[in-house]
Enzyme design. Sequence first.
Site: not given
Length: 552
Positions: A521, A149, A113, A45, A402, A293, A290-291
Amino acid sequence: MSDRFRITLAQLNPTVGDIEGNALKAFTAWQAGRDAGADLVALPEMFITGYQVQDLIEKPVFHQTAIAAIEALAVQCADGPALAIGGPWLEGASLYNAYHICRGGRVVSRVLKHNLPNETVFDEVRLYDSGALGGPYAVGNTRIGSPICEDAWHPEVSETLAETGAEFLLVPNGSPYYRNKLGTRFNHMVARVIETGLPLIYLNMVGGQDDQVFDGGSFGLNPGGALAFQMSVFDEDVVHVDLARTPEGWQIETGAKERIPDEWEQDYRAMVESLRDYCGKTGFKKVLLGMSGGIDSALVATIAVDALGPQNVRCVMLPSEYTSEHSLEDAKAAALALGCRYDYVPISEGRDAITATLAPLFEDTKPDITEENIQSRLRGLLLMAMSNKFGEMLLTTGNKSEVAVGYATIYGDMAGGYNPIKDLYKTRVFEQCRWRNANHRDWMAGPEGEVIPARIISKPPSAELRPDQKDSDSLPDYPVLDGILDLLVDQDASVSDCVAAGYDHADVKQVERLLYLSEYKRFQSAPGTRLTKRAFWLDRRYPIVNRWRDGG
């Protein structure tokens, strides 16, 4: 009258707006079909434009260019099998989602469609006109019906095609992934087969487009609902399918039946493919993140490595005085296990400078969440500076739990271009990490084995923005939080429904309040992989200004 019919199914990955590139993919598939002696080469499609195009399809120069490209393809594919390809069509002032049948150098038929989806991520009622119910088209002396579809999710189009002479059904789709959707597709398609008594071939596209991932998994069903063949999920593939005419009508000859992975593998594959295509289709070759941990950034780093390769992923540890030794050790261990670059950039000096700058204004006030957010926003600033300098797209790492309750800092850890775990609740993050540590597939560009250290999975989650901070200080424990969110978000339940399910009334009201307050947010957050039917963005559209609260 021919007793055999060969269809070449092109389960391919188009790019929205790349009309020329999509046409080339279609022509290459047509050449494969021609070389294999196909009678018809079929594409999904809206393939010529890519899918979903949203309001771009309303731009006259865009849909006119797409229509012209299909007509040019028809000329290019004049000498060989028929070509069936999805794309727009214009009649007067009406714009349609259409399936174009090309043969002998021109477009000989167009299917319009009829049923326009207007739920979850689909908004087709405002973009297209509904086509009238029509009959099948002919390829040689064979009559084929093509419900497009959504048309195959309802009975009337298929029934009309069967009543007007269709000998089998070929369903072109742009059907995006959500968890366990393949089973839902099977159920609908089996119903169409039972109702019509006709074989059915379901052709889906693959590839990522913004938040959506098209997962392929094309298949064929014979009368009675028996599975004739099953194509792989998520992979591009071109397969030749044969049908034979019998005294009872057409039958699809048995073909390969590819393995269908479990939901953990499919979710993970969706996150990998969506990030890979988001980068590839927007021009980014490298990413950074950003790592911390923690478990979320470790999973995002792993997804990124599997999508792009370890040489294209930069992990940055940005510690403060609140960053634990365990986090420092775990972040570096995960980056090393994945084989990607690891940078160490302390934020203390920058934070001191900002604190000194604000000191005259903040005099006689007590430290609070403001100072915590300065740390997060400083990290966002530094990561965005690296993104600008090195041309690497910044990934965000907030999970669905979060994102739902706003446990993230806008312009801080929410900064970035894409979030592959945006639709993954925290409790599933833990399980997804365990799954990846225990499983490796050939579509993963990262190493096999335990790439996410066990301590990252087992330790209590913490934002580490103040001494001894734990997520559970501010939120219900994640199994409780996720259970409530599943009810409020994914099931649209009421507060009283949640209490009846066994959750504490105060917890439910807290979560409901945070959910509504955090809408602003989410409105400004990065796009991310859609894994469910209630992902944040197009699946769930709520007002930002909203005083409604459930009185339950």
